[in-house]
Design a protein around this motif. Structure first.
Motif, short mmCIF file in Angstrom:
data_model
loop_
_atom_site.label_atom_id
_atom_site.label_comp_id
_atom_site.label_asym_id
_atom_site.label_seq_id
_atom_site.Cartn_x
_atom_site.Cartn_y
_atom_site.Cartn_z
N SER A 181 36.99 42.81 40.15
CA SER A 181 38.17 42.72 41.02
C SER A 181 38.22 41.37 41.72
N ILE A 212 39.58 38.79 39.41
CA ILE A 212 41.04 38.93 39.28
C ILE A 212 41.75 38.40 40.52
N ALA A 213 41.15 38.70 41.70
CA ALA A 213 41.77 38.24 42.94
C ALA A 213 41.77 36.71 43.00
N ALA A 260 33.44 45.70 41.60
CA ALA A 260 33.89 44.83 42.69
C ALA A 260 33.93 43.38 42.23
#
Lengths: 300, 284
Positions: free
Chosen positions: B119, B122-123, B116
């Motif tokens: 991610s 990356i977000a 998580a």
């Protein structure tokens, strides 16, 4: 006793935390908190220097945004800018990469020459080109020479129809070297054997470019198009320095409007709503990017 | 016998066309920079005004460093230069450690929520600085950070993009050496410091170059958070100088040249590394 490479998740987390804390703390404080607060502040009438406490005003800022002709104008302008700059810059970058990728002597020199503008600060680039665009400047002088004096000098940056194209040209001049290098990396990752096979089959260079190079570069191209688009949406430095959005707001951009509202007029609440709108546009484009890239990978 | 010769001829023609194109393009990318240099060296402002539209602008009648001296007389250029170097230097230097450490933490340890976190990083890469500039301005203004060095340094140290570049590097990097050190009783931090970082020189160079370029050219943020010469970096100073009337183009170009030529010199020397950094930025 030696410590083991632990599969114990709790211990793993304890070790990881020491490494993660500085970076995560900074990212949370200076990216996530301001990002989330943009949404919250956009529903208030917050001012930069608060004389009275801010209060929630619901969707007022968003309603105002739709009635704000200047914002509408800035959106139209930025779409115009993106629609011109992105295709030209992408094709130009690809052409440069193909030229520089040839097996001939001196390509390192030319590659270096083409990326020099990318290490030149945009503020400096804007200042130099303001000089070039002067009514008596080099560009008018050049046009007069090649038309044998028939060219009437134009005050490019104060001319309603010329100001924005002039800024587009220098933006491409400054940025294209960066995309050229990304394309160059893409070109060099295409297996040589593909071209060898095509040569044996008698395909000429155009056919090789059309049927090998372009399809092989699909995901590189998608990346370049989308990152150039996002960069173009952020247009600020050039227009701030060269025209301040003029003449008659023909070069006025969304970022200029956010700066004007949030900083000059201190309407942080309204500027936050504009920021949210700006982010949603950029996000929409990023999603399109993901979709295109995903499609490419499935096809490949 | 005929065929190879005509083929050779065709090759020669295509080579010549290539060189003509390459040279014309080199001129297109060079001429504004050469124009900047030649104008900066011309001490006669009236000659500059008279010749700005002709090719003679490239060859000044007399050459001197008078414009450069004028820049120092008219504004504290040394101060701005120091500010820029200090701000960019500390951001990039601390940034290398903070981003590589966080990336190492994500790449080398297993724990719940690791995926998580990756991610999330990356977000965060999708959020452009412009989308947080105004709330960040509000926040730092409330903290009383305006007009300082740290308001230009601290928010820009951690960066999801550079963190991710380090993460990709560590993920694709064999752990054997580190495991051996661990068995010898070395602590994780020592392993990171003595083994992982020294082996990461290529990615450190790439990240430092990209981070430097971003930070060195930053304009919107210092424009909002600095008030006077004390903490102002070069790009904002350049804009202020440019806005002073009457515009003395010789002085302006001297200012521009002093800001630009050292960076160009460094990047020409490092051009192989620069090309690799940019190429890496395009991988994902």
């Amino acid at each position: 006793m030696a410590r083991h490479v632990s599969t114990d998740r709790r211990r793993g987390f304890r070790h990881a935390l020491i490494f993660l804390i500085p970076g995560l703390a900074l990212l949370i404080t200076f990216m996530i908190v301001p990002f989330v607060s943009a949404f919250i502040v956009s529903f208030t009438n917050t001012r930069l220097i608060a004389r009275v406490p801010a209060r929630f005003i619901g969707f007022d800022n968003y309603v105002r945004m739709f009635q704000d002709d200047v914002f509408g104008k800035s959106l139209l302008n930025i779409f115009y800018f993106v629609a011109v700059v992105v295709p030209i810059q992408t094709m130009f970058a690809l052409a440069l990469a193909v030229l520089v990728n040839q097996r001939i002597k001196g390509t390192t020199f030319f590659r270096t020459a083409y990326f020099l503008p990318t290490v030149t600060v945009m503020v400096v680039v804007s200042v130099i080109w303001s000089f070039l665009y002067h009514p008596e400047g080099l560009i008018n002088g050049f046009m007069q020479t090649i038309t044998f004096g028939r060219w009437t000098p134009i005050d490019f940056l104060n001319n309603r129809s010329w100001a924005f194209p002039s800024i587009m040209l220098l933006s491409i001049w400054q940025g294209v070297g960066f995309q050229m290098i990304i394309f160059l990396a893409g070109l060099q990752s295409i297996p040589e054997t593909l071209y060898e096979a095509a040569t044996i089959d008698g395909a000429n260079r155009w056919k090789q470019f059309r049927y090998i190079t372009l399809p092989q570069l699909k995901s590189t191209t998608a990346f370049v198009i989308i990152s150039t688009t996002i960069l173009a949406f952020r247009l600020f430095d050039q227009v701030y320095i060269m025209t301040r959005g003029g003449p008659e707001r023909t070069t006025y951009t969304v970022m200029l409007h956010i700066y004007e509202q949030g900083f000059r007029r201190q309407n942080v609440g309204y500027a936050s709503a504009l920021t949210v709108a700006f982010f949603l546009i950029v996000l929409g484009i990023s999603i399109v990017q993901r979709l295109i890239l995903k499609e490419e990978r499935e096809v490949a | 016998m005929e065929k190879p010769r005509s083929k050779k001829k065709a090759e020669l023609v295509s080579k010549t066309i290539s060189y003509i194109l390459l040279t014309l393009l080199a001129f297109f990318f060079f001429f504004p920079l050469i124009y900047m240099i030649s104008t900066s060296l011309n001490p006669d402002e009236r000659e500059i005004e008279r010749q700005m539209g002709s090719a003679r602008a490239f060859i000044p009648e007399q050459v001197s460093f008078e414009n450069f001296r004028n820049v120092f007389d008219r504004m504290p250029f040394g101060r701005y230069l120091f500010n820029s170097i200090f701000i960019v230097g500390s951001t990039v230097f601390i940034g290398v450690f903070v981003n590589s450490m966080a990336a190492y933490g994500l790449a080398r340890f297993t724990f719940a929520g690791r995926g998580a976190l990756v991610s999330l990083v990356i977000a965060l890469m999708i959020i452009p600085f412009e989308a947080i500039a105004i709330p960040l301005l509000l926040m730092t203004a409330r903290w009383g950070w305006l007009d300082s060095y740290h308001v230009q340094i601290i928010p820009f140290i951690a960066n999801p993009f550079y963190l991710f570049l380090f993460y990709q590097f560590f993920i694709g990097f064999p752990v054997a050496l580190e495991e051996a050190a661990l068995l010898d009783g070395a602590g994780w931090f020592k392993i990171f410091w003595k083994i992982a970082l020294p082996l990461s020189k290529p990615i450190i160079a790439s990240v430092a170059i990209l981070h430097f370029l971003m930070q060195w050219g930053m304009f919107l943020w210092p424009l909002m958070v600095t008030v006077g010469p004390e903490f102002r970096p070069l790009p904002v100073a350049m804009q202020v100088f440019f806005g002073q009337y009457p515009r003395l183009w010789g002085d302006i170009m001297a200012f521009a040249a002093m800001m630009t030529l050292p960076v160009i010199a460094v990047f020409v020397l490092l051009q192989g590394q620069y090309v690799r950094s940019v190429a890496q930025s395009g991988i994902k």
